[in-house]
Motif scaffolding. Sequence first.
Motif, PDB file in Angstrom:
ATOM      1  N   ASP A   1      30.725  39.931  48.077  1.00  0.00           N
ATOM      2  CA  ASP A   1      31.129  39.976  46.674  1.00  0.00           C
ATOM      3  C   ASP A   1      32.655  39.939  46.582  1.00  0.00           C
ATOM      4  O   ASP A   1      33.340  40.726  47.227  1.00  0.00           O
ATOM      5  CB  ASP A   1      30.584  41.251  46.033  1.00  0.00           C
ATOM      6  CG  ASP A   1      30.819  41.291  44.534  1.00  0.00           C
ATOM      7  OD1 ASP A   1      31.429  40.343  43.996  1.00  0.00           O
ATOM      8  OD2 ASP A   1      30.382  42.270  43.902  1.00  0.00           O
ATOM      9  N   TRP A   2      33.191  39.009  45.788  1.00  0.00           N
ATOM     10  CA  TRP A   2      34.631  38.866  45.678  1.00  0.00           C
ATOM     11  C   TRP A   2      35.260  39.920  44.774  1.00  0.00           C
ATOM     12  O   TRP A   2      36.488  40.033  44.710  1.00  0.00           O
ATOM     13  CB  TRP A   2      34.981  37.476  45.144  1.00  0.00           C
ATOM     14  CG  TRP A   2      34.712  36.375  46.128  1.00  0.00           C
ATOM     15  CD1 TRP A   2      34.052  36.484  47.319  1.00  0.00           C
ATOM     16  CD2 TRP A   2      35.099  35.014  46.016  1.00  0.00           C
ATOM     17  NE1 TRP A   2      33.997  35.271  47.952  1.00  0.00           N
ATOM     18  CE2 TRP A   2      34.632  34.342  47.168  1.00  0.00           C
ATOM     19  CE3 TRP A   2      35.782  34.286  45.063  1.00  0.00           C
ATOM     20  CZ2 TRP A   2      34.839  32.989  47.378  1.00  0.00           C
ATOM     21  CZ3 TRP A   2      35.985  32.931  45.258  1.00  0.00           C
ATOM     22  CH2 TRP A   2      35.525  32.283  46.407  1.00  0.00           C
ATOM     23  N   THR A   3      34.426  40.680  44.069  1.00  0.00           N
ATOM     24  CA  THR A   3      34.962  41.688  43.163  1.00  0.00           C
ATOM     25  C   THR A   3      35.788  42.710  43.944  1.00  0.00           C
ATOM     26  O   THR A   3      35.331  43.274  44.932  1.00  0.00           O
ATOM     27  CB  THR A   3      33.828  42.415  42.418  1.00  0.00           C
ATOM     28  OG1 THR A   3      33.018  41.446  41.752  1.00  0.00           O
ATOM     29  CG2 THR A   3      34.384  43.402  41.403  1.00  0.00           C
TER      30      THR A   3
ATOM     31  N   ARG B   1      32.862  27.739  40.797  1.00  0.00           N
ATOM     32  CA  ARG B   1      32.272  28.717  39.873  1.00  0.00           C
ATOM     33  C   ARG B   1      32.919  30.084  40.053  1.00  0.00           C
ATOM     34  O   ARG B   1      33.216  30.783  39.084  1.00  0.00           O
ATOM     35  CB  ARG B   1      30.756  28.808  40.086  1.00  0.00           C
ATOM     36  CG  ARG B   1      29.977  27.630  39.534  1.00  0.00           C
ATOM     37  CD  ARG B   1      28.490  27.939  39.486  1.00  0.00           C
ATOM     38  NE  ARG B   1      27.942  28.264  40.796  1.00  0.00           N
ATOM     39  CZ  ARG B   1      27.464  27.367  41.638  1.00  0.00           C
ATOM     40  NH1 ARG B   1      27.474  26.077  41.324  1.00  0.00           N
ATOM     41  NH2 ARG B   1      26.967  27.741  42.815  1.00  0.00           N
ATOM     42  N   GLU B   2      33.132  30.464  41.308  1.00  0.00           N
ATOM     43  CA  GLU B   2      33.766  31.758  41.574  1.00  0.00           C
ATOM     44  C   GLU B   2      35.210  31.781  41.064  1.00  0.00           C
ATOM     45  O   GLU B   2      35.712  32.817  40.627  1.00  0.00           O
ATOM     46  CB  GLU B   2      33.736  32.056  43.076  1.00  0.00           C
ATOM     47  CG  GLU B   2      32.339  32.282  43.663  1.00  0.00           C
ATOM     48  CD  GLU B   2      31.723  33.580  43.186  1.00  0.00           C
ATOM     49  OE1 GLU B   2      32.450  34.444  42.666  1.00  0.00           O
ATOM     50  OE2 GLU B   2      30.493  33.725  43.313  1.00  0.00           O
TER      51      GLU B   2
ATOM     52  N   ASN C   1      36.284  30.703  38.413  1.00  0.00           N
ATOM     53  CA  ASN C   1      36.344  31.007  36.982  1.00  0.00           C
ATOM     54  C   ASN C   1      36.688  32.470  36.722  1.00  0.00           C
ATOM     55  O   ASN C   1      37.076  32.826  35.605  1.00  0.00           O
ATOM     56  CB  ASN C   1      35.010  30.664  36.316  1.00  0.00           C
ATOM     57  CG  ASN C   1      34.769  29.165  36.255  1.00  0.00           C
ATOM     58  OD1 ASN C   1      35.710  28.381  36.171  1.00  0.00           O
ATOM     59  ND2 ASN C   1      33.513  28.757  36.302  1.00  0.00           N
ATOM     60  N   HIS C   2      36.517  33.323  37.746  1.00  0.00           N
ATOM     61  CA  HIS C   2      36.767  34.758  37.573  1.00  0.00           C
ATOM     62  C   HIS C   2      38.020  35.223  38.324  1.00  0.00           C
ATOM     63  O   HIS C   2      38.227  36.413  38.496  1.00  0.00           O
ATOM     64  CB  HIS C   2      35.554  35.551  38.068  1.00  0.00           C
ATOM     65  CG  HIS C   2      34.254  35.086  37.482  1.00  0.00           C
ATOM     66  ND1 HIS C   2      33.927  35.277  36.166  1.00  0.00           N
ATOM     67  CD2 HIS C   2      33.204  34.411  38.038  1.00  0.00           C
ATOM     68  CE1 HIS C   2      32.734  34.744  35.931  1.00  0.00           C
ATOM     69  NE2 HIS C   2      32.284  34.220  37.045  1.00  0.00           N
ATOM     70  N   VAL C   3      38.817  34.255  38.800  1.00  0.00           N
ATOM     71  CA  VAL C   3      40.031  34.590  39.545  1.00  0.00           C
ATOM     72  C   VAL C   3      41.246  34.430  38.628  1.00  0.00           C
ATOM     73  O   VAL C   3      41.383  33.400  37.941  1.00  0.00           O
ATOM     74  CB  VAL C   3      40.181  33.686  40.788  1.00  0.00           C
ATOM     75  CG1 VAL C   3      41.480  33.989  41.513  1.00  0.00           C
ATOM     76  CG2 VAL C   3      38.995  33.882  41.728  1.00  0.00           C
ATOM     77  N   ASN C   4      42.123  35.418  38.611  1.00  0.00           N
ATOM     78  CA  ASN C   4      43.318  35.394  37.775  1.00  0.00           C
ATOM     79  C   ASN C   4      44.567  35.601  38.631  1.00  0.00           C
ATOM     80  O   ASN C   4      44.880  36.734  39.015  1.00  0.00           O
ATOM     81  CB  ASN C   4      43.246  36.485  36.704  1.00  0.00           C
ATOM     82  CG  ASN C   4      42.091  36.286  35.755  1.00  0.00           C
ATOM     83  OD1 ASN C   4      41.948  35.228  35.154  1.00  0.00           O
ATOM     84  ND2 ASN C   4      41.246  37.304  35.626  1.00  0.00           N
TER      85      ASN C   4
ATOM     86  N   ARG D   1      42.090  24.475  43.619  1.00  0.00           N
ATOM     87  CA  ARG D   1      41.075  24.017  42.656  1.00  0.00           C
ATOM     88  C   ARG D   1      41.062  22.499  42.547  1.00  0.00           C
ATOM     89  O   ARG D   1      39.986  21.871  42.510  1.00  0.00           O
ATOM     90  CB  ARG D   1      41.335  24.652  41.291  1.00  0.00           C
ATOM     91  CG  ARG D   1      40.275  24.332  40.246  1.00  0.00           C
ATOM     92  CD  ARG D   1      40.416  25.205  39.025  1.00  0.00           C
ATOM     93  NE  ARG D   1      41.772  25.123  38.468  1.00  0.00           N
ATOM     94  CZ  ARG D   1      42.198  25.884  37.474  1.00  0.00           C
ATOM     95  NH1 ARG D   1      41.387  26.809  36.958  1.00  0.00           N
ATOM     96  NH2 ARG D   1      43.428  25.754  36.999  1.00  0.00           N
TER      97      ARG D   1
END
Length: 656
Positions: free
Chosen positions: A409-411, A450-451, A453-456, A470
């Motif tokens: 999990d990348w979280t 897809r992952e 999309n949640h990286v900032n 990307r």
Amino acid sequence: MDAAEQNHLPKKKKSETEDDKRRKKIVPGSLLKALVRPGGGESSPVDGDQVIYHCTVRTLDGVVVESTRSECGGRGLPIRDVLGKSKMILGLLEGIPTMHKGEIAMFKMKPEMHYAEKDCPVLAPGNFPKDDELHFEIELLDFAKAKAISHHELLRYSVLLCRKTLKTCNSYIASDDLGVIKKILNEGEGWESPREPYEVKARISAISGDGKVILSHKEEPYFFTFGKSEVPKGLEIGIGTMARKEKAVIYVRKQYLTESPLMHIAQDFEEVHFEVELVHFIQVRDMLGDGRLIKRRVRDGRGEFPMDCPLQDSRLSVHYKGMLLNEEKTIFYDSRIENNDHPLEFSSGEGLVPEGFEMCTRLMLPGEIALVTCPPDYAYDKFPRPPGVPEGAHVQWEIELLGFETPKDWTGLDFQSIMNEAENIRNTGNRLFKEGKFELAKAKYEKVLREFNHVNPQDDEEGKVFGDARNMLHLNVAACLLKMGEWRKSLETCNKVLEAKPGHVKGLYRRGMAYMAGGEYEDARNDFNMMIKVDKSSEADATAALFKLKQKEQEAESKARKQFKGLFDKKPGEITEVGSEIREETKTIEEIDETKDNDEIEEEERTRTVVSMERKRKWSEKAWPIMKNVIVQIGIQLGVALLGVLIFQYVSSRFT
């Protein structure tokens, strides 16, 4: 927001039903109730409840008009309705909700409260005195909560996943017309239910609506295959909503009582009550929908299906035994023997096992044993064959899923760790691309996107690294799409990069290749020329691509000349034959091989020296101006010839 604030919010107004509108028409004194025998309990039926009751209708002087009771001339079969769902006369719609279980009441109804009501949804029986004031004697035998679902929804697997929300109900309807109703006696285990083509074991008994025994209870369970019409249709619909070890009564009306090996259905049965205990069922899945790849669960696993299955790419550990589907069932591999009892470990989504093998293991639970029957195109015809497995062999695997590990999990990971994980997955995609497994490679690249999309990114430096990564992934996806023959989708993917960075050299190159594959030669030429303007160091690659582009144009023109060859040797009446010849000669232009090493994907080497290419030009290239004039003249002559045919046909028709 706290409870006090919520109380002050305007509540959503419940829409008025047709029954609500009917109740507004009730006139005081048109419906009177007299209690004959009190019932038990404090609850009364409400909308959504199934009600079971006997009804006897009499005139005011006591003459029986009709009845469900056998002692009054009826069949002894009580009525089953669902409040708010079934079509009912207004007097019963209003009166039954005032009753308790076991209660007997007499309702005196004016004509407008039964069949003389304007727009009454229920037709009066033949010769019924619908314009008379009548007594309706009602005995409420039972009521229970009911939930309606359609027959089509029932057979869809998505409805089976909603069983947890249905378990709070005592019963629910399994058909739109209320022809099948199930009442749960004992809750089952889990929430998976049988579906086609599961193998089912159930203890089944049946009585008619008036209490006659049709099928006696047997200790030995009845075995049948779901979806094979081996039990009556209505019974199968009901069983399709049950869980393991659940007990239920399934009420089936006449229209769902079909013939089956289980029992003979007499024509005069209006309703049959089946008491069912679902002992066990074996999950059998037709993976392709054509009966060729079948997964049959031999031993149940741990957890709930499918949430606890390795649906996403995971690291799996299995033992398996492979057999040929010949008369001897020859075993060609057994991991417990051949691999010293060490299990096979592999990562799904990487093409490391045959496709049929992976498709089935993704739908297994830890500890489950499954028997998989697989056709050659999903077994070893497209995968390295083990010794002893001939080409075109159908095989059977006995697979035991020991366990699996889901992806990290990348979280909570820092930016650099996320990019490292992304790079590992991208490298796997690159390997799959080199092996020609373009669909799998594309899935890897798209997974990272897809992952993403949640990286900032937190600063400009991270933003640049993230943006470059990307863009690289999008171009890798575009390369896969191009290899798969989907040049338009490849074009759209390239545009995502060029919209963000219009001068992206590799994006221009990849899009140019997509244009060339689709025959859009001028657009391809523009992109290749733009590469040189943007970055002089890309001139060799752009020039090589332009050379290939010119070759493709020449091939297309040569093909066109071949198609039109001999056209003018035909007489006007034979032009249609020429058209058929053109269609037969037309072939799909071979896909451009544009396998340049961009974005870590190694592609074929191209010529980098313009001088060497110029020296090797064919004489046909030098003769192009002459050929171009010939083609133009052919087009003109073709138009003249066709016009002549039309004039000739017109003149002929005027003089005949």
